[in-house]
Design an enzyme around this catalytic site. Sequence first.
Site, PDB file in Angstrom:
ATOM      1  NE  ARG A 121       4.265  17.640  -6.839  1.00 60.75           N
ATOM      2  CZ  ARG A 121       5.232  17.782  -7.074  1.00 60.75           C
ATOM      3  NH1 ARG A 121       6.081  16.761  -7.883  1.00 60.75           N
ATOM      4  NH2 ARG A 121       5.950  18.582  -6.308  1.00 60.75           N
ATOM      5  CG  ASP A 122      -0.305  13.059  -7.896  1.00 59.76           C
ATOM      6  OD1 ASP A 122      -0.948  14.032  -8.537  1.00 59.76           O
ATOM      7  OD2 ASP A 122       0.443  12.232  -8.873  1.00 59.76           O
ATOM      8  CG  LEU A 123      -3.160  11.858   0.028  1.00 60.43           C
ATOM      9  CD1 LEU A 123      -2.595  10.516  -0.135  1.00 60.43           C
ATOM     10  CD2 LEU A 123      -2.943  12.536   1.125  1.00 60.43           C
ATOM     11  CG  PHE A 124      -6.876  15.373  -2.323  1.00 56.65           C
ATOM     12  CD1 PHE A 124      -6.700  14.639  -1.032  1.00 56.65           C
ATOM     13  CD2 PHE A 124      -7.164  16.504  -2.170  1.00 56.65           C
ATOM     14  CE1 PHE A 124      -6.649  15.201   0.275  1.00 56.65           C
ATOM     15  CE2 PHE A 124      -7.224  17.183  -0.961  1.00 56.65           C
ATOM     16  CZ  PHE A 124      -6.784  16.483   0.237  1.00 56.65           C
ATOM     17  CG  ASP A 125      -5.791  12.440  -8.696  1.00 59.56           C
ATOM     18  OD1 ASP A 125      -6.722  13.264  -8.649  1.00 59.56           O
ATOM     19  OD2 ASP A 125      -4.926  12.896  -9.493  1.00 59.56           O
TER      20      ASP A 125
END
Lengths: 111, 585
Positions: free
Chosen positions: A67-71
């Site tokens: 869900r937040d991996l690209f952050d």
Amino acid sequence: MKHLKPINQKAGRIEAQIVREQLDVVGLESAPPTGPHIPMGCSLVFAPGWEVDSSGGTAGLCQPVERDLFDCHLACFWPAHVPDQLNHAQDWTGRCAAAQKDWRKIDLVFP
Amino acid sequence: MTQRVHFASLAIVSALGITVLAASRLEPPVPGMTLANEHGTSSFGVGDEGYPIDNETVIAQCERCHEQDEQGRMSRISFERKTPEGWQTSIRRMVALNNVRLEPAEAREVVRYLSNRQGLAPEELEPGRFEVERRLIDYDYQGDDNVEFTCIQCHSMGRVITQRRTQEEWALLLATHRGLYPLADRQGFRYGGFAGEQGDDDDNRQPMDIAIDHLSEAFPLETPEWSAWSASMRPPRLAGTWALAGFETGKGRVFGTIEIVAGNTPDEFTTSAEYTYAESGESIRSTGQAVTYTGYQWRGRSNRGDDGELREVMMVDREWQGMDGRWFTGAYDEFGIDVELMRTRGEAVLTGVHPRALRAGAGATEVRLYGANLPTDASPTDFDFGLGVKVESVTDVSPSVLTLRAYVEETAMIGGRDLFLAGANLTDAVRIHDGVDRIEVSPDWGMARVGGATNFPKGYQAFDAIGWDNGPDGQANTVDDLNLGRITATWSMEEYTATFDDDDIAYVGELGPDGIFTPAEDGPNLNRKGSRNNVGDVWVVATHAGPEAKANNPLRARAHLIVTVPLYLKFDPWQSGFMPGRLVP
């Protein structure tokens, strides 16, 4: 309390939780319990951490990780776990616009 | 581009493709080894630190960026010492980020030269061995809590303590971190605030300044250990036959022999090994190659045929009579044998007895004695296990294993027993006990990683159930307790209750009958609340119900298992092609 039986679901869950905690006793045959262990390595002190949360478990982790991996990847909040956009694998996210949908296309990177 | 990085990843196993030559020949030089004494650290005075570099390949490849001064010292390179893995990591980074183009042979030569000329002394490496042996342990750095806190936010402290640098070089290392990973500035180095905002009021330095001061004091470039070691350092002559004893979590003890043959240069070797898992009888044959760095650091890989490759990391002792370390495999290096090698010279060498735990009063029991050059004509009276344990007959013989029929009397005193045979001895060869008082799960915590759906490998975790006898005093957890080794157990999982309705146990994976945990697949699980991954915490429970269990039958013990998310970046892969994935850039 032993003569009362909860009639709603939430109370039932609370009761089950109490029972579980009471059952969670290490027998005398074992060494004294030492509490949860936090493994060696990466980013244990962030809350949540990468492998474990601040309590040493996984309940508080960012979930699902996609869900937040690209952050994590931008300037690299997690430089030892996720490629960074500045130096290593700048185009890491090129093949999947949304990790939560396209997570099967995420590369494992060997810098 | 991919090819170049691949070359660098092969650097520390530089013995690939070696053909074994006849013994008598002129030996080619070992990079960095032959001239070591001429440029020992003692020839430089205080304030004149840094090692001159005279290797043509290093100079040719590195001088475009690393200027060489009139003393032959190259910027940055000359002012640090580290392990072969450390030098390899630097080369990989130069290839990935700084456009270095290296042939595989050149990369190997650079690693060998720098590891030999600017390596670590054995005493210096010892505390950080877990890093190169890839062990997952709880390491607690005793030097400085603040510095440990600063470093382990991103990586293992093992990376830090296996390096030596000048103060300026430590400062530059932190500057490099800040340049490459700007957020690290706020995470660990400055906390985004002003000096003195964190921690001790009397110390107004930033965390990174505290780290630089501490590291340059604790891990300086020049040390007495390195001066002494580098003066005496030479490639170890390891050719010969070695007895092997080891232990692998999940499979038990291993015994065998390894033949080491000299390679093309004095620091290269080829190996052929044969070993047996004592419990299962599984027999392994492997062939391999190895290089020794810095006169004592064995780095090899061995091919076990269908069972795949093992990477070998060992330290050779100063007398060249023994080696020990770890042979490992797995996507996260999680499977491995703790190995010990002993040189043999034709005399009998005893390495172990299986089963090691014998119950007093057990009567006639078959045991196997492992070793090398064992006397095949030994008679039962030649075996001396001490009072109460007699060998009735020798039922099967070979130079590497003798099968004995031993008799353990009811009156045998409990405790460890040494074995003497034909002039050889084995300390603590068997342990006589009077029943199993308790068991424990080892390790008492573990970590697995979900994987296997696409690009990310599974990270497994193996557990052993270890039996204990409380010893003569009958009290648990005292010094006289007897470790009875691996014991049969049935394995199950229990919920580690961390939240309401905790349901991790239904998702995290399977615990096999052998105590090896296989995690579930990675990726969001749509069947789980919040599409969580298959991560979670569970108790791994071992139950032992047997005739040897004393009280509390069945005996029970447990360990905490964390099943967590994958790593999306791997800085230190050693098996090219082991996993799908992408090399950078």
